[in-house]
Design an enzyme around this catalytic site. Structure first.
Site, PDB file in Angstrom:
ATOM      1  N   TRP A 336       0.830  -1.221   0.000  1.00  0.00           N
ATOM      2  CA  TRP A 336       0.000   0.000   0.000  1.00  0.00           C
ATOM      3  C   TRP A 336       0.852   1.254   0.000  1.00  0.00           C
ATOM      4  CZ3 TRP A 336      -2.115   3.010   4.642  1.00  0.00           C
ATOM      5  CH2 TRP A 336      -1.209   2.990   5.717  1.00  0.00           C
ATOM      6  N   ASP A 337       2.122   1.097   0.397  1.00  0.00           N
ATOM      7  CA  ASP A 337       3.034   2.246   0.421  1.00  0.00           C
ATOM      8  C   ASP A 337       3.001   2.990  -0.903  1.00  0.00           C
ATOM      9  OD1 ASP A 337       3.799   0.029   2.152  1.00  0.00           O
ATOM     10  OD2 ASP A 337       5.451   1.312   2.792  1.00  0.00           O
ATOM     11  N   GLU A 466      -0.614  -2.344  12.473  1.00  0.00           N
ATOM     12  CA  GLU A 466      -0.465  -3.794  12.344  1.00  0.00           C
ATOM     13  C   GLU A 466      -0.295  -4.513  13.679  1.00  0.00           C
ATOM     14  OE1 GLU A 466       2.744  -3.086   9.651  1.00  0.00           O
ATOM     15  OE2 GLU A 466       1.756  -4.160   8.029  1.00  0.00           O
ATOM     16  N   LYS A 534       0.584   1.339  16.469  1.00  0.00           N
ATOM     17  CA  LYS A 534       1.886   1.275  15.809  1.00  0.00           C
ATOM     18  C   LYS A 534       2.246   2.521  15.005  1.00  0.00           C
ATOM     19  CE  LYS A 534       4.480  -1.151  12.252  1.00  0.00           C
ATOM     20  NZ  LYS A 534       4.369  -1.916  11.023  1.00  0.00           N
ATOM     21  N   GLN A 535       1.264   3.067  14.289  1.00  0.00           N
ATOM     22  CA  GLN A 535       1.567   4.171  13.375  1.00  0.00           C
ATOM     23  C   GLN A 535       0.290   4.925  13.040  1.00  0.00           C
ATOM     24  OE1 GLN A 535       2.924   1.293  10.297  1.00  0.00           O
ATOM     25  NE2 GLN A 535       1.583   2.387   8.934  1.00  0.00           N
TER      26      GLN A 535
END
Ligand SMILES: *[C@@H]1O[C@H](CO)[C@@H](O)[C@H](O)[C@H]1NC(C)=O
Ligand SMILES: *[C@@H]1O[C@H](CO)[C@@H](O)[C@H](O)[C@H]1NC(C)=O
Ligand SMILES: *[C@@H]1O[C@H](CO)[C@@H](O)[C@H](O)[C@H]1NC(C)=O
Ligand SMILES: *[C@@H]1O[C@H](CO)[C@@H](O)[C@H](O)[C@H]1NC(C)=O
Ligand SMILES: *[C@@H]1O[C@H](CO)[C@@H](O)[C@H](O)[C@H]1NC(C)=O
Length: 725
Positions: A336-337, A466, A534-535
């Site tokens: 997906w980046d 994640e 996580k992010q």
């Protein structure tokens, strides 16, 4: 061995989803001792070449790439290994030629000039100037070039100038079975050909590769009485023998006429003239921007490649094209980046390249349909990680099974592409229309109607965070699924077609988690307040996907998740918070978070590591994409919606002016620059079928944009929209 170890560790960590910081001390890439000594924003220069490969610059053109002086060349789409074992196949480098220095030198430096996409080694001795240039040719895309020019200081000098060379060929490839042939004539190239050892799937084939390269001597000498001479070493690589050989010959011909470097340089010049972000006043920021643009661009095809030397582009990987072997750096796979992180700034500045990225998906539409069948689903399902077949190559079972938001991220990217270009040809002739419908079909099959909630839910997913999976009703996943379910109608409207309302009914009844008491979005069903994530995840609702919500909710999401996001998270996290705070006008808070991005940048060549501790993937172009979004959509305030582009400039710290060259909108190219009190908008170029544009300066004032008539607007926010008749 150390490299393999790192790769294996990396996967274990992915698998267990434990923090990357645990092993940062032993194997982080920090490059602490190096310094960029150039005052130019577009030049990164060092007196020493870093020993550690992770700190070295790379060159690339979307087809080939290499980290300078390393023993490896990578080719777009060339992978070896079955399923989760696949990674970029290593081609031993025949272009890592180095000048062995024994000369008494006055000056010695290594520099990356991003404007001509070239890495230089410059030496000055009492006798001569020596210039070495390494580049991935921007027109002849199968070529990597290493050129050395020796120029005498004084024409009268008689002494020969002697240089010893070495090449870092490395061991034989672990991934490709090569045969090698010496030159058939005096001047001819060496050649090798082979195939990767293991195909990606049982039903796919191994991949061929052909290379031609110039003989590399142990030494070169500028004879007495010769003023200057250039030696050009070319390596040509292709999956087709004729193609590799022809390009080699064309390259040689250009080199003999002294044109090879020129044509390369001109192509880069054109790329930068088409799209550029420049800040005046803050050199550190300026360098970070140019570096990020350069590394993303050098992993993408050249802007004119479709016309020049087209090739299948297999997509962007988090570590770029110059890394991804040895099980490292996400193995060169596409995630997906590509759509969520690298794509948005490229779409605005280079819509051609955005299209190339989307086509890396449409070319695998058939595989995505088969993959959906394999996993018992409908429509088209793109795997969490793809390489050359389009089938799943994720080595970790959990993300492979649950991280399906990618299928909404792709739709969002297409939606933005259509808003920016109105390219109906892409819909009808490049499978775009089919793509958006198959993605909607996928989600329609993936939802579950919940009688109690009276809404559609999506169960068992892994969100961008994640660390939590599987979960139900990830707010981000459901929101991108909603976009995917609505997009076919927009596409249909452009084609003057009608579609049944099956998908829109689901979209309109999608369950989007919201906590009324705290006026914020919980990350997923059952998320407990105070749990570390996580992010950037929930905050992606505000930007990039622009989910409609009250400002108070946006504030609460940002405040809350800023506190509860892991501090050692990946590079793109804080930039997204910065975008949020800039949107809300909190400049100080944005600045504090934005400045964290710089911790991921490695000197002297502005390589990015995935985490601030130097761990994870290098050269992390995902982080660069997030960073550029923080500049363009954060400080530039740019948003692209169905009805127009809005911008609102906030100046970053120590900046006097922000300039965006080549903002593309509906066939128009615009230069937009300014500060927090005034902006200039100038239409510079129009395609033949460009849509006429208005600049909206207030609710009642619309100014028609014309070439050569820049408009100065007082105030820092504008909207550009199709001309109202
Ligand atoms: C590379 O490009 C820059 C900027 O266009 C230019 O100043 C420089 O001279 C170029 N380098 C060479 C070797 O031509
Ligand atoms: C230079 O290279 C040639 C050809 O490879 C070799 O014969 C010669 O010995 C080399 N000279 C020196 C001084 O290394
Ligand atoms: C986009 O293209 C469609 C179909 O050609 C056309 O009807 C529509 O007006 C275009 N939109 C804009 C903003 O020009
Ligand atoms: C902003 O730009 C305008 C127009 O170029 C200029 O007149 C003004 O002085 C600038 N303001 C600041 C604070 O730099
Ligand atoms: C402009 O229009 C918007 C939307 O209709 C409205 O919210 C805003 O207050 C208006 N601004 C001015 C200055 O009239």
């Amino acid at each position: 061995m150390a490299r393999n170890m790192k790769g294996i560790l990396h996967d274990v960590i992915l698998l267990l989803s434990i923090s990357l910081s645990l092993w940062s001390l032993s194997i982080g890439c920090l490059c602490n001792t190096y310094k960029d000594i150039s005052p130019e924003p577009t030049i990164f220069e060092s007196k020493v070449l870093p020993e550690d490969d992770c700190c070295k610059a790379s060159i690339g053109n979307g087809y080939l790439a290499t980290t300078v002086y390393t023993d490896t060349i990578y080719k777009n789409g060339l992978y070896n290994g079955r399923n989760g074992e696949s990674d970029r196949a290593r081609i031993p480098s025949t272009i890592a030629i180095k000048i062995q220095q024994s000369l008494p030198e006055i000056k010695n430096s290594y520099l990356l000039d991003v404007l001509n996409g070239t890495f230089f080694h410059l030496i000055e001795t009492p006798q001569a100037y020596i210039e070495q240039r390494l580049y991935a040719h921007q027109v002849l895309t199968r070529l990597l070039v290493n050129e050395i020019t020796i120029k005498r200081k004084f024409v009268s000098m008689e002494q020969p100038v002697f240089l010893t060379l070495s090449n870092n060929l490395g061991f034989k490839s672990e991934d490709i079975e090569f045969s090698i042939a010496p030159p058939s004539s005096d001047q001819g190239p060496w050649s090798s050909w082979g195939k990767t050892k293991i195909s990606e799937t049982t039903s796919s084939t191994t991949q061929p590769v052909f290379t031609f390269w110039t003989t590399i001597p142990d030494n070169i000498t500028l004879p007495s009485n010769v003023y200057s001479k250039t030696w050009t070493f070319i390596t040509s690589v292709s999956d087709n023998q004729d193609d590799a050989e022809t390009m080699y010959i064309v390259g040689r011909g250009q080199a003999q006429k002294g044109e090879l470097f020129k044509t390369h340089q001109e192509a880069w010049k054109k790329t930068w003239s088409k799209g550029r972000i420049h800040v005046t006043g803050n050199i550190k920021l300026s360098k970070a921007i140019y570096g990020s643009m350069y590394y993303i661009l050098s992993s993408l095809p050249p802007v004119d490649y479709a016309a020049n030397n087209p090739f299948l582009f297999y997509g962007l990987s988090p570590g770029g094209l110059a890394t991804g072997g040895n099980q490292r750096d996400y193995r060169g796979h596409v995630f997906w980046d590509q759509e969520t992180w690298m794509y948005p700034p490229m779409l605005i500045l280079y819509p051609e390249l955005a299209q190339a990225m989307i086509k890396s998906r449409t070319m695998h539409l058939q595989a995505a349909k088969e993959y959906a069948v394999q996993t018992g689903e409908k429509g088209a399902r793109f795997p969490w990680e793809m390489a050359y077949t389009g089938f799943d190559v994720c080595p970790a079972p959990k993300p492979a099974e649950y991280e399906i938001h990618l299928n909404g991220d792709i739709s969002f990217a297409v939606q933005q592409y259509l808003y920016a270009t109105n390219d109906t040809n892409f819909l009808t002739n490049d499978k775009g229309y089919e793509l958006v419908q198959e993605l909607a079909n996928y989600w329609a099959g993936r939802v579950t109607y919940d009688d109690y909630k009276e809404a559609y839910t999506i169960l068992d997913v892994m969100p961008p965070d994640e660390d939590h999976a599987p979960v139900d009703n990830s707010v981000y996943t459901n929101a991108v699924a909603q976009i995917a379910l609505r997009l076919p109608y927009y596409a249909a409207s452009l084609l003057d077609q009608k579609l049944p309302d099956t998908w829109s009914k689901i979209a309109d009844n999608m369950h989007i988690m919201y906590d009324q008491e705290n006026d914020y979005h919980p990350e997923f069903e059952g998320y407990e307040r105070g749990t570390i994530v996580k992010q950037a995840d929930v905050i992606l609702l505000g930007y990039p996907i622009m989910y409609e919500m009250d400002q108070s909710t946006r504030v609460n999401d940002l405040r809350y998740y800023e506190t509860y996001t892991e501090h050692t998270g990946p590079a793109m996290t804080w930039g997204m918070f910065a975008v949020g705070w800039l949107e809300l006008g909190d400049k100080q808070r944005a600045e504090d978070l934005f400045s964290e991005s710089f911790l991921n940048i490695r000197e002297p060549f502005k390589i990015w590591t995935e985490t601030a501790q130097g761990t994870g993937a290098v050269n992390f172009i995902t982080g660069m994409g997030g960073f550029l979004q923080a500049v363009l959509m954060g400080y530039g305030g740019l948003r692209l919606r169905q009805d127009g582009i809005t911008m609102k400039i906030t100046l970053p710290q120590d900046c006097l002016k922000l300039s965006f060259t080549g903002i593309n909108y509906l066939g128009n190219s615009l230069d937009i620059s300014g500060n927090s009190t005034a902006m200039t908008v100038e239409l510079t170029e129009r395609l033949e079928d460009a849509v006429d544009l208005d600049l909206k300066v207030s609710n009642y004032t619309f100014l028609r944009l014309s070439i050569g008539e820049p408009i100065l607007v007082s105030g820092a926010s504008i909207k550009i929209m199709p001309h109202r008749r």
